[in-house]
Write a protein that holds these residues in place. Structure first.
Motif, PDB file in Angstrom:
ATOM      1  N   ARG A 229       0.840  -1.197   0.000  1.00 64.83           N
ATOM      2  CA  ARG A 229       0.000   0.000   0.000  1.00 64.83           C
ATOM      3  C   ARG A 229       0.878   1.251   0.000  1.00 64.83           C
ATOM      4  O   ARG A 229       1.928   1.289   0.644  1.00 64.83           O
ATOM      5  N   VAL A 230       0.418   2.258  -0.723  1.00 59.13           N
ATOM      6  CA  VAL A 230       1.098   3.552  -0.709  1.00 59.13           C
ATOM      7  C   VAL A 230       0.849   4.207   0.641  1.00 59.13           C
ATOM      8  O   VAL A 230      -0.300   4.421   1.046  1.00 59.13           O
ATOM      9  N   THR A 231       1.916   4.517   1.376  1.00 55.46           N
ATOM     10  CA  THR A 231       1.782   5.102   2.712  1.00 55.46           C
ATOM     11  C   THR A 231       1.951   6.621   2.698  1.00 55.46           C
ATOM     12  O   THR A 231       1.341   7.315   3.506  1.00 55.46           O
ATOM     13  N   ILE A 232       2.785   7.133   1.809  1.00 58.70           N
ATOM     14  CA  ILE A 232       3.009   8.583   1.717  1.00 58.70           C
ATOM     15  C   ILE A 232       3.025   8.970   0.244  1.00 58.70           C
ATOM     16  O   ILE A 232       3.657   8.299  -0.578  1.00 58.70           O
ATOM     17  N   ARG A 233       2.316  10.030  -0.081  1.00 64.38           N
ATOM     18  CA  ARG A 233       2.310  10.537  -1.460  1.00 64.38           C
ATOM     19  C   ARG A 233       2.443  12.057  -1.407  1.00 64.38           C
ATOM     20  O   ARG A 233       1.720  12.724  -0.680  1.00 64.38           O
ATOM     21  N   GLN A 234       3.397  12.584  -2.164  1.00 65.42           N
ATOM     22  CA  GLN A 234       3.625  14.031  -2.198  1.00 65.42           C
ATOM     23  C   GLN A 234       3.580  14.525  -3.628  1.00 65.42           C
ATOM     24  O   GLN A 234       4.219  13.966  -4.522  1.00 65.42           O
ATOM     25  N   LEU A 235       2.805  15.574  -3.855  1.00 67.54           N
ATOM     26  CA  LEU A 235       2.722  16.253  -5.143  1.00 67.54           C
ATOM     27  C   LEU A 235       3.238  17.671  -4.961  1.00 67.54           C
ATOM     28  O   LEU A 235       2.966  18.317  -3.950  1.00 67.54           O
ATOM     29  N   VAL A 236       3.988  18.154  -5.952  1.00 63.11           N
ATOM     30  CA  VAL A 236       4.587  19.480  -5.855  1.00 63.11           C
ATOM     31  C   VAL A 236       4.324  20.258  -7.132  1.00 63.11           C
ATOM     32  O   VAL A 236       3.912  19.692  -8.163  1.00 63.11           O
ATOM     33  N   CYS A 237       4.561  21.542  -7.063  1.00 61.29           N
ATOM     34  CA  CYS A 237       4.508  22.386  -8.266  1.00 61.29           C
ATOM     35  C   CYS A 237       5.669  22.005  -9.180  1.00 61.29           C
ATOM     36  O   CYS A 237       6.753  21.650  -8.713  1.00 61.29           O
ATOM     37  N   SER A 238       5.464  22.073 -10.477  1.00 59.89           N
ATOM     38  CA  SER A 238       6.514  21.686 -11.422  1.00 59.89           C
ATOM     39  C   SER A 238       7.735  22.584 -11.333  1.00 59.89           C
ATOM     40  O   SER A 238       8.814  22.212 -11.807  1.00 59.89           O
ATOM     41  N   ALA A 239       7.605  23.765 -10.712  1.00 58.63           N
ATOM     42  CA  ALA A 239       8.741  24.671 -10.537  1.00 58.63           C
ATOM     43  C   ALA A 239       9.475  24.423  -9.225  1.00 58.63           C
ATOM     44  O   ALA A 239      10.364  25.200  -8.866  1.00 58.63           O
ATOM     45  N   GLN A 240       9.143  23.343  -8.521  1.00 55.67           N
ATOM     46  CA  GLN A 240       9.806  23.040  -7.263  1.00 55.67           C
ATOM     47  C   GLN A 240      11.242  22.572  -7.528  1.00 55.67           C
ATOM     48  O   GLN A 240      11.530  21.928  -8.526  1.00 55.67           O
ATOM     49  N   GLY A 241      12.162  22.901  -6.614  1.00 56.87           N
ATOM     50  CA  GLY A 241      13.549  22.487  -6.760  1.00 56.87           C
ATOM     51  C   GLY A 241      14.298  23.359  -7.745  1.00 56.87           C
ATOM     52  O   GLY A 241      13.842  24.418  -8.163  1.00 56.87           O
ATOM     53  N   LYS A 242      15.487  22.903  -8.120  1.00 57.73           N
ATOM     54  CA  LYS A 242      16.299  23.624  -9.089  1.00 57.73           C
ATOM     55  C   LYS A 242      17.166  22.641  -9.860  1.00 57.73           C
ATOM     56  O   LYS A 242      17.370  21.493  -9.430  1.00 57.73           O
ATOM     57  N   ARG A 243      17.665  23.083 -11.005  1.00 57.68           N
ATOM     58  CA  ARG A 243      18.493  22.220 -11.850  1.00 57.68           C
ATOM     59  C   ARG A 243      19.839  21.950 -11.162  1.00 57.68           C
ATOM     60  O   ARG A 243      20.420  22.831 -10.534  1.00 57.68           O
ATOM     61  N   ARG A 244      20.317  20.730 -11.297  1.00 57.26           N
ATOM     62  CA  ARG A 244      21.567  20.342 -10.649  1.00 57.26           C
ATOM     63  C   ARG A 244      22.736  21.143 -11.211  1.00 57.26           C
ATOM     64  O   ARG A 244      22.767  21.512 -12.378  1.00 57.26           O
ATOM     65  N   GLU A 245      23.709  21.407 -10.344  1.00 57.47           N
ATOM     66  CA  GLU A 245      24.815  22.305 -10.678  1.00 57.47           C
ATOM     67  C   GLU A 245      25.638  21.791 -11.854  1.00 57.47           C
ATOM     68  O   GLU A 245      26.086  22.570 -12.692  1.00 57.47           O
ATOM     69  N   GLU A 246      25.823  20.467 -11.945  1.00 53.11           N
ATOM     70  CA  GLU A 246      26.650  19.951 -13.038  1.00 53.11           C
ATOM     71  C   GLU A 246      26.019  20.173 -14.405  1.00 53.11           C
ATOM     72  O   GLU A 246      26.712  20.235 -15.419  1.00 53.11           O
ATOM     73  N   TYR A 247      24.689  20.286 -14.447  1.00 50.23           N
ATOM     74  CA  TYR A 247      24.022  20.560 -15.714  1.00 50.23           C
ATOM     75  C   TYR A 247      23.987  22.047 -16.022  1.00 50.23           C
ATOM     76  O   TYR A 247      23.787  22.446 -17.165  1.00 50.23           O
ATOM     77  N   MET A 248      24.192  22.890 -15.003  1.00 52.08           N
ATOM     78  CA  MET A 248      24.196  24.331 -15.215  1.00 52.08           C
ATOM     79  C   MET A 248      25.504  24.815 -15.817  1.00 52.08           C
ATOM     80  O   MET A 248      25.538  25.735 -16.628  1.00 52.08           O
ATOM     81  N   ASN A 249      26.627  24.179 -15.443  1.00 53.52           N
ATOM     82  CA  ASN A 249      27.947  24.702 -15.791  1.00 53.52           C
ATOM     83  C   ASN A 249      28.660  23.904 -16.865  1.00 53.52           C
ATOM     84  O   ASN A 249      29.807  24.197 -17.186  1.00 53.52           O
ATOM     85  N   ASN A 250      28.017  22.878 -17.407  1.00 57.01           N
ATOM     86  CA  ASN A 250      28.681  22.058 -18.423  1.00 57.01           C
ATOM     87  C   ASN A 250      28.583  22.754 -19.783  1.00 57.01           C
ATOM     88  O   ASN A 250      27.553  22.740 -20.435  1.00 57.01           O
ATOM     89  N   SER A 251      29.697  23.358 -20.207  1.00 59.02           N
ATOM     90  CA  SER A 251      29.699  24.092 -21.474  1.00 59.02           C
ATOM     91  C   SER A 251      30.181  23.240 -22.630  1.00 59.02           C
ATOM     92  O   SER A 251      30.323  23.735 -23.746  1.00 59.02           O
ATOM     93  N   ASN A 252      30.470  21.948 -22.388  1.00 59.39           N
ATOM     94  CA  ASN A 252      30.934  21.066 -23.453  1.00 59.39           C
ATOM     95  C   ASN A 252      29.793  20.421 -24.229  1.00 59.39           C
ATOM     96  O   ASN A 252      30.027  19.707 -25.201  1.00 59.39           O
ATOM     97  N   LYS A 253      28.559  20.673 -23.797  1.00 62.57           N
ATOM     98  CA  LYS A 253      27.424  20.061 -24.473  1.00 62.57           C
ATOM     99  C   LYS A 253      27.247  20.664 -25.862  1.00 62.57           C
ATOM    100  O   LYS A 253      27.391  21.867 -26.059  1.00 62.57           O
TER     101      LYS A 253
END
Length: 628
Positions: free
Chosen positions: A85-109
């Motif tokens: 059985r599902v004991t805990i369920r959490q829903l959030v706004c799609s703008a919750q959190g932030k992008r991980r730092e390694e994806y922000m600064n990778n200029s080799n893409k």
């Protein structure tokens, strides 16, 4: 074609949630919970409320999110291992959190990163199952957001509230066989529903759903279809190499469900870019299978062996390499080694010392001395992983690998990057398209030479030119450093002409050790907050979508028509007189009548159209009167 009335009322059992689907563009407050409008719900109104199932809780929050104007993302979910059985369920706004730092600064893409959509929004909804109550109780509910919400006439565009029903998918499949184009099918669905805002999904969603359905139909024979495709390509392209073998007893290629190892043969080209030479989809990870794959690769290369081999350290692959490429230097991927070091050493100081042993360009004697010091200092004598890595030191330590050509490859991940402060700052203030132009100017700094610097009391003057250019193309850039808002003025006039800082200005910022672009070089027109001070004069929240489009069109069209009428007369009015005429008391009265005409929603479009026609006649009479 008649329009289908989709106004109805859905009652969710024991959830006290009334959802009344009214016409698009209606007030967002038509959804209520416990007789309280959604936009007036507070945390205390929802905390402690009970739902019979997780599905009921999700229905409530999705309805609330659509009414308020934000997307929902499913977050934490805990399931009991004993009962399932599902004991805990959490829903959030799609703008919750932030992008991980390694994806922000990778200029080799190679590809440009997607737009930032997360801004640490605190809005969330959390339920927990209580066995005594046999229900899910709301234990956390936050309503505040850190971003703007969508307006009612835009809610149908939110991703989490769009879906293609099976009935619509079946209709689209049937019409496609006629054949009728998907775009025409979507328009037919929109007409049946009463407008584009009432369909419940976008045209792109219908295309995607049809594509997924087509892929599912091919799932049973996807391997056979792939082999047939490759055989056809081999027949038309003599340079393409393809060989495969199947187990006839169990027809492995027919039952493969993408849980088989995929081996990529990759290298580096003359641009220092990754090049894929081939791939192999294997049935298992045994020495025999890897040996067959390497032999087929060698055959496709017409017997030419690689100079070096870089792998992730798989033992079966190592043995296969010794069989097929016995004299080829073999290096282990440094990224995988560093990752294994973190999971086995658990000490930041030990990990840092291990990395120095791996990357420092010392002599073999120097490596041995550093390694022994590390083992003695941190008492690693009984660590099995440390002893195993020491036995393999000739395959990963720079001290032993030095002298072999690896085409600058150390990792199978190729995940090295760099951090540019100015570029990072520019990405936070400019819109995406403008940022690409600003980044080009930042990259120009590498080709600039500063020939002279003249220092004065309140400013510094830099004489800059491009590499190998004569003095005729020199630019003079002045940096006023004592002002409250430091200014950089360049003779190339790029900022004055296009509104973006030039490469000469960025060169000055580099010399002055600046981490951010001065405000004097930021034109608000090109920033993400360009519209922050603009207030709409149209009450869009109270006007249907169809009427809103009509008003926007007429607000532009009426000005064009008035200007054309005035140009027909010999005595043209000045621009200030035209603007004054358009803001006359009589015109303003008609606009106010338009904004207030929302009593009867069924005929709002027709009445707005009639009011706009009256406004157009007023403007025409006013223009003729001014001309006379």
């Amino acid at each position: 074609m008649s329009s289908v009335d989709i106004s109805n009322e859905v009652q969710i059992s024991n959830a006290n949630l009334q959802v009344q689907n009214m016409e698009s563009g209606s007030d967002m407050n038509h959804l209520q919970y416990n007789c309280v409008r959604f936009d007036r719900l507070s945390t205390n109104d929802v905390l402690g409320k009970e739902f019979k199932s997780v599905e009921e809780a999700e229905i409530f929050y999705f309805a609330y999110a659509k009414a308020m104007g934000f997307d929902v993302r499913k977050d934490d979910k805990y399931v009991s291992a004993r009962t399932g059985r599902v004991t805990i369920r959490q829903l959030v706004c799609s703008a919750q959190g932030k992008r991980r730092e390694e994806y922000m600064n990778n200029s080799n893409k190679v590809r440009m990163p997607k737009k930032l959509t997360r801004c640490n929004c605190p809005c969330l909804f959390k339920v927990r199952y209580f066995k005594k109550k046999n229900s899910y109780v709301v234990v956390d509910f936050k309503t505040n957001h850190s971003h703007d919400l969508a307006r009612p006439h835009e809610s149908h565009l939110l991703k989490s509230h769009r879906s293609v029903p099976d009935s619509h998918l079946a209709l689209a499949k049937s019409m496609r066989r006629v054949p009728i184009k998907v775009c025409h099918t979507y328009q037919y669905m929109a007409d049946r529903a009463g407008g584009l805002t009432k369909v419940g999904f976008l045209r792109k969603d219908l295309y995607n759903k049809l594509d997924i359905s087509r892929r599912e139909a091919l799932l049973e024979g996807d391997a056979k279809a792939a082999l047939s495709y490759l055989e056809g390509k081999v027949a038309t392209d003599k340079k393409l190499f393809c060989k495969y073998s199947t187990d006839e007893s169990n027809s492995t290629y027919k039952t493969n469900h993408y849980e088989k190892p995929l081996v990529l043969f990759a290298g580096s080209n003359h641009h220092l870019s990754t090049t894929i030479f081939g791939f192999a989809l294997l049935v298992d990870e045994t020495v025999e299978t890897y040996t067959w794959a390497l032999q087929m690769f060698l055959e496709s290369m017409e017997g030419k062996k690689p100079i070096v081999v870089l792998t992730d350290g798989d033992e079966a692959m190592r043995k296969a390499i010794e069989v097929v490429f016995p004299d080829c230097p073999h290096r282990l991927c440094t990224w995988h080694i560093a990752k294994n070091a973190q999971s086995n050493l658990h000490n930041l100081e030990v990990i840092a010392e291990f990395r120095r042993c791996m990357f420092d360009k010392a002599t073999p004697y120097g490596f041995e001395q550093r390694w022994n010091d590390m083992v003695n200092k941190f008492d690693l004598h009984d660590k099995n992983w440390v002893r195993m890595m020491y036995e393999k030191r000739h395959k990963w330590a720079e001290a032993f690998i030095s002298g072999h050509f690896f085409a600058r490859m150390r990792s199978t991940q190729w995940c090295e990057g760099m951090n540019n402060c100015l570029e990072k700052h520019a990405s936070t203030i400019y819109t995406d398209n403008v940022f690409y132009l600003v980044r080009e100017e930042i990259e120009r700094v590498g080709g600039l030479i500063t020939s002279r610097i003249m220092r004065f009391r309140t400013s510094r003057v830099y004489i800059t030119s491009s590499y190998n250019n004569n003095e005729e193309n020199e630019c003079t850039t002045v940096y006023h450093h004592l002002e409250s808002n430091p200014r950089i003025v360049c003779s190339c006039k790029l900022f004055e002409c296009e509104g973006i800082p030039c490469g000469h200005s960025f060169n000055i910022m580099k010399h002055e050790h600046m981490n951010e672009i001065p405000l004097s070089l930021v034109m608000k027109r090109w920033t993400k907050h360009a519209k922050s001070e603009i207030q709409s004069t149209i009450p869009e929240d109270n006007i249907p979508c169809e009427a809103l489009q009509l008003i926007r069109f007429d607000s532009v069209n009426e000005r064009v028509q008035l200007a054309l009428r005035l140009l027909k007369h010999p005595n043209n009015l000045a621009l200030s007189e035209i603007e004054k005429g358009m803001q006359s008391e009589e015109s303003s009265t008609k606009v106010m009548q338009l904004e207030e005409s929302e009593e009867s929603r069924g005929t709002s479009v027709n009445r707005n159209t009639k009011t706009l026609q009256q406004l157009d006649e007023t403007l025409q009479n006013h223009a003729n009167g001014n001309n006379d």
